[in-house]
Design an enzyme around this catalytic site. Structure first.
Site, short mmCIF file in Angstrom:
data_model
loop_
_atom_site.label_atom_id
_atom_site.label_comp_id
_atom_site.label_asym_id
_atom_site.label_seq_id
_atom_site.Cartn_x
_atom_site.Cartn_y
_atom_site.Cartn_z
N PHE A 418 0.82 -1.22 0.00
CA PHE A 418 0.00 0.00 0.00
C PHE A 418 0.85 1.27 0.00
O PHE A 418 1.87 1.35 0.70
CB PHE A 418 -0.83 0.04 1.29
CG PHE A 418 -2.27 -0.36 1.14
CD1 PHE A 418 -2.88 -0.48 -0.09
CD2 PHE A 418 -3.04 -0.62 2.27
CE1 PHE A 418 -4.21 -0.85 -0.20
CE2 PHE A 418 -4.37 -0.98 2.17
CZ PHE A 418 -4.95 -1.10 0.93
N GLU A 419 0.40 2.27 -0.73
CA GLU A 419 0.97 3.63 -0.66
C GLU A 419 2.49 3.64 -0.79
O GLU A 419 3.19 4.38 -0.13
CB GLU A 419 0.53 4.32 0.63
CG GLU A 419 -0.97 4.54 0.69
CD GLU A 419 -1.43 5.22 1.97
OE1 GLU A 419 -0.57 5.79 2.67
OE2 GLU A 419 -2.62 5.18 2.27
#
Length: 646
Positions: A418-419
């Site tokens: 994620f991210e």
């Protein structure tokens, strides 16, 4: 697919960076051999009135979350609409939105604690709230939106209009230069026509508002480029073609969204054309702190389960927690959870205080927390044994406590992706960590410069290094009287100061040795970044323990939720000793490693030299489809699976 060269990809990434360091950065200083403890100690604090507002909201949030059934979300793969309505009623979708726009205007610290609480009810609830507020419409509109945009969108978001952030495409992950989605200006200049396909659109299946990144063509002297837009989720031409399913985070409303000639008013553009990636990175400076919050929640729950289970389970005449093999795992979980919360609290309080550049701190917090939480989960599975591998539903079916340890392992795994994946975070942070060197070296660090330009750059670099290098020889960490106000933790801060100078020297040696080729030494750079992450975590742990000890001395302690000064000091000491072992290992591996050999083996694998080793197994994925599904602009042939939730 959009085909670009590595130089073009690098140019796009460089153009999106914040190039100036106008404010001090504690973490940047660590990589330059400058341990400026005054930037993080005394530990920053929220104003009493802000703290009180945060605590009042957390009480309401706890009451709401206690009514949620995480097993229902896990079973149905959906967060019930009534749960979303309850969160809306208490203002949870406006936690970070200023009060003047109908939000709660909470501090980053209170927001982080709210995500810890919500994520413990079920991680998908935390993911939904953070995707909406950390990277969805509220944050970029708050940061760069016009007054009209703030008035148009922030009250709606605060009132429960869920938002999503759409950047990734089927063939575009961490290399946005390949972006194929387009936003073509209309002839009258009043709107843009949006075409493209976006993948992994967290919240996209239920979002009313979208932040969409798309490429605007250059024209009439305007540079165009990747640009950010706020788009109504119900606009004609938008089709949510799929709701994706994952190994973890059941209930995540993540989809595949197609845009076909979607008309977006020009006044919905965020910033200028070509500033989309810069806006995205600016949003992530503080937005990345949502993942450390979710990791902290996992650590706290793991510690509770490890303590209770290891006391109740008896083997060989004693509770399993009293056997050293298990006790070491419990100590790691406890110390690391304290480290996780310390990193989260310090980073959030620095963001709240303002005045400091936290781009590296936030990135380090995301990187380090996602890796350490994964280790905690893995150790908890081991502590629980076969019950750690068994599902909560199966445990309950045979009459035992429904402890979802295997679910936590599945849920946490995405945080390393994620991210910004761990590998991308290493490169991103390394780029910032060596920024001063690149500026000083100039053409010495350029692959394209000729010898004449490199020689000229060497003269300029000598001035910088002549002033900088002498400061790396000795410092307060070499003096046994330094940082004595920290009591038993002083030795750890002296270690951090010495290690900061050491990692700066090692980076200089690498720069001198490899020059422009340093960017290809990704394993080396990853270790440098990880050293800095551990030093930052140790600093956070010690600063927080000192704050809690001071609270005890002033009569504000008492061993409540914060843990109390003495116990925090014990945990900080244990954490720092464990962290120092990891740092020592990383330093050794900077120059004693198998990097060159690994590179050759990997090249051989890609060339097919070892295909014989793959023989003897079946591959059930053969013939099921291409590695990356192709797409082309045009109307959707699917029914939209988007659904309204209010």
């Amino acid at each position: 697919m959009t085909h670009v060269t590595d130089s073009e990809s690098r140019a796009v990434a460089e153009a999106a960076r914040e190039t100036e360091w106008d404010r001090p950065s504690f973490a940047r200083g660590l990589y330059l051999g400058r341990f400026d403890l005054g930037l993080v100690h005394p530990h920053p604090r929220a104003r009493p009135e802000d703290e009180a507002r945060g605590e009042e909201f957390l009480k309401r949030l706890r009451e709401v979350c206690e009514g949620f059934d995480g097993t229902r979300i896990e079973r149905d793969d959906r967060i019930p609409d009534e749960y979303l309505a309850a969160l809306t009623e208490i203002g949870a979708f406006g936690m970070k939105i200023p009060r003047e726009y109908g939000g709660l205007g909470l501090t980053m610290s209170a927001y982080g604690r709210a995500l810890v609480l919500a994520g413990s009810a079920h991680p998908s609830i935390g993911a939904l709230l953070s995707a909406h507020q950390s990277i969805g419409v509220p944050e970029p509109v708050k940061l760069v939106g016009t007054p009209e945009q703030k008035q148009a969108f922030l009250p709606r978001c605060a009132a429960g209009a869920i938002s999503a952030f759409l950047l990734t495409e089927p063939d575009v992950g961490s290399d946005p230069a390949r972006m194929a989605s387009t936003a073509t200006p209309t002839s009258d200049g009043t709107a843009y026509l949006l075409d493209g396909v976006k993948l992994w659109t967290t919240n996209g299946v239920v979002a009313e508002l979208l932040v969409v990144m798309a490429r605007v063509p250059a024209r009439d002297g305007q540079r165009g480029g990747i640009t950010a837009f706020v788009v109504e989720g119900t606009s004609e031409g938008i089709t949510v073609e799929r709701r994706n399913s994952f190994m973890g985070l059941k209930g995540l409303e993540n989809g595949l969204t197609r845009f076909h000639q979607v008309r977006v008013p020009a006044e919905n553009r965020l910033g200028a054309e070509g500033e989309g990636l810069k806006i995205a990175l600016t949003t992530l400076n503080a937005g990345r702190l949502s993942i450390p919050a979710m990791c902290t929640a996992a650590g706290k729950w793991s510690l509770k389960i490890a303590r209770e289970w290891s006391s109740a389970r008896v083997q060989w005449g004693r509770p399993v927690g009293e056997h050293e093999a298990v006790a070491q795992k419990i100590a790691f979980i406890a110390a690391t959870t304290y480290g996780l919360e310390s990193v989260l609290e310090l980073s959030a309080q620095l963001a709240d205080a303002g005045g400091k550049d936290i781009r590296i701190e936030a990135a380090l917090a995301k990187l380090w927390a996602s890796e350490m939480a994964w280790r905690i989960a893995d150790e908890l599975v081991q502590v629980r044994g076969g019950r750690g591998y068994e599902t909560a539903a199966s445990l309950a079916a045979r009459g035992e406590r429904a402890v979802p340890v295997e679910q936590m392992l599945r849920d946490l795994r995405i945080n390393r992706i994620f991210e910004g994946s761990t590998e991308i975070m290493h490169l991103l942070i390394a780029r910032e960590a060596v920024d001063a060197h690149l500026k000083a070296a100039g053409d010495l660090a350029s692959r394209d410069a000729d010898l004449r330009h490199k020689a000229r750059a060497a003269v300029g670099a000598s001035g910088f290094y002549g002033r900088w290098l002498p400061h790396l020889v000795a410092g307060p960490g070499s003096l046994p009287i330094s940082y004595t106000e920290f009591g038993p933790l002083a030795e750890h801060l002296r270690y951090v100061e010495r290690a900061s100078r050491k990692v700066a020297r090692q980076t200089f040696y690498a720069m001198s040795r490899w020059q422009a080729r340093l960017e290809y030494r990704q394993a080396f750079l990853g270790r440098v970044v990880d050293i800095g992450a551990e030093l930052f975590a140790m600093s956070a742990a010690c600063s927080r323990a000192a704050m809690l000890c001071a609270d005890d001395a002033a009569g504000r302690g008492g061993g409540g939720a914060a843990g109390g000064g003495r116990s925090a000091q014990q945990l900080a000491d244990a954490f720092c000793h464990q962290s120092r072992l990891r740092v020592d290992r990383l330093f050794e591996e900077l120059w004693t490693n198998t990097d060159d050999r690994d590179r050759r083996v990997a090249q051989g694998v890609l060339a097919g030299d070892y295909r014989w080793l793959e023989a003897g197994v079946l591959d059930p994925s053969e013939g099921t489809g291409p590695w990356i599904a192709p797409w082309s602009p045009g109307p959707s042939e699917s029914e939209s699976v988007w659904r309204a939730v209010r």
